[in-house]
Design an enzyme around this catalytic site. Sequence first.
Site, PDB file in Angstrom:
ATOM      1  N   ASP A  19     125.206   7.773 117.621  1.00 41.93           N
ATOM      2  CA  ASP A  19     125.435   7.835 116.188  1.00 41.93           C
ATOM      3  C   ASP A  19     125.798   6.429 115.713  1.00 41.93           C
ATOM      4  OD1 ASP A  19     126.182   9.840 113.773  1.00 41.93           O
ATOM      5  OD2 ASP A  19     127.606   8.167 113.840  1.00 41.93           O
ATOM      6  N   GLU A  72     121.896   9.601 110.700  1.00 45.41           N
ATOM      7  CA  GLU A  72     122.002   8.357 111.476  1.00 45.41           C
ATOM      8  C   GLU A  72     122.176   8.639 112.964  1.00 45.41           C
ATOM      9  OE1 GLU A  72     126.213   9.326 110.032  1.00 45.41           O
ATOM     10  OE2 GLU A  72     124.146   9.555 109.358  1.00 45.41           O
TER      11      GLU A  72
END
Length: 550
Positions: free
Chosen positions: A413, A456
């Site tokens: 992430d 993301e």
Amino acid sequence: MRAEIHPLYGRNRMTASIGGSLRRLQPPEWAALAFNLLFLAWIIVRPLSAFAFKGVADVFEAAGPMLAAAWCLGWGRRAHGPRLPVICLALGTLSWGIGQAVWTWYEIILRRDCPFPSWADAGYLGAYPFLLAGILLLPRRPLAPALRGRVVLDGLMTMTGMVTFSWYFVLGPTLMQGGGTLLGKVLGAAYPLSDLVLLFCLLALAAHSGSSARRETRLISLGLVSIIVADTVFAYKTLHNTYHTGGWSDLCWPLGYMLVGAGGCALARAGAAGEAMPEAWAEQNPILWRSLGPYALVPAVGALLAYTFWKRGDEALESGVWLGSALLIGLLLLRQVFAILENGKLYRFLQEAYRELEIKNRSLAAANARLEGLATTDGLTGLKNHRAFYERLQAEWSRCAAAGGTLALVLLDVDHFKRYNDAYGHPAGDTVLKAVARVLEENCRDEDLAARYGGEEFVVILPQTGADAAAVLAERLRAAIAAQAGVRRPVTASFGVAASSSTTGGPEVLIAAADRALYSSKAGGRDRVTFAADWENASHGALPAGRLAA
């Protein structure tokens, strides 16, 4: 039990088909059917004296065509389409009826045989030009040049065979009769020649009707067949002095001309658009029979040739049969050459169509591949999307369960990505995501799968990879992302790694383990790699709501 039901079922279907066909009959067709059934009953019963029987039969033969001409002219006046063919058919039918009326005058009123030639012959022979004109003026489907050539050859073969038979049995003996005037001989030859004209009309109708002929075409064709049969039987019996009024063949004249009149009415009613015949009357394989029709006369003419050679009769008649046979063989050879050329053209057409089909199939396969790629590829980063990732994970999990081995998963992430977006805008955030995707593609093996997990977050599937190797790859990826150039400020990522050689719990357990390790990295300060060492505890851990559904 089933063997008893099937025949009854078949009879019921046949009865329903016949009943449906009768319900579709129009008033002129009903009138023709009723009139000729009544005439048939009169011929079978033969009541009253011989003179009365012959007189009523003459009236039937004259009244039927005149009735057909009357209703055909009546419908022709209200025609929606071309009127001229309807009027020509009506005049041809009327002309034959007038000729029969003259014949009836001689036999009933004057009580003597009709002389030959007489005004009755003018009426009889006057019918043929009108019928020919009416049929040639009928609406018809256009023919391609190749089909037109085949139709011409088939028609010539049929005409040659029929002329050969007519020459030997009717036309030749009529012309070579010793007695009679020149006019009588000319008129006697005109009748079989007129029947050949009707045969030409029949071939023209068959050629232009196609596989689904219109109602008027079928009715007129049946009428012409009936007239040709009656004329042929009459000519043969007259030649051998065996004809008598009221025979079975006499029924074919009113039947034929009334069917022609009913066809004219159908044409007037339907107009140029035409009216399709009911399905119950449609031919099952018309193209096959139409193609084989001309060839059927070849063995018949061959048998006639063998008969004349064996009997040894009149030389003129034999010469006509030999000439007709030679001409028919020549046409047959020409027809075969034409068929070979046509088949070659068709073969080339099929080859070209097959090549086009192959090209289209390849284009379709390429388009399907592109669509599959679009359905499984993330539009921004070019990596596989969440759907493709999960399908591949399930496949690798099943393979690991079947063959053994280890399966590893790396989940990452981008740190503080929302702040980066808020500070520099979404286009700059998209650049960061593309840069991370490029790092994953450059550092993963061919057998690995890098995908965008959502937002993301990214994920990497590592088949046949142990825990240590997966941790090493994750550390290399973390360093490469931190050193990535082309962004506004340094970007880092947090990693969670999980690996398992067990198949307990399904692939979701492996995702849960990697996700818990990722949360551990974020809780520990970010920009680090955490390995899910305690597999059993991770498999029982709870995930935040919505993570597996992302």
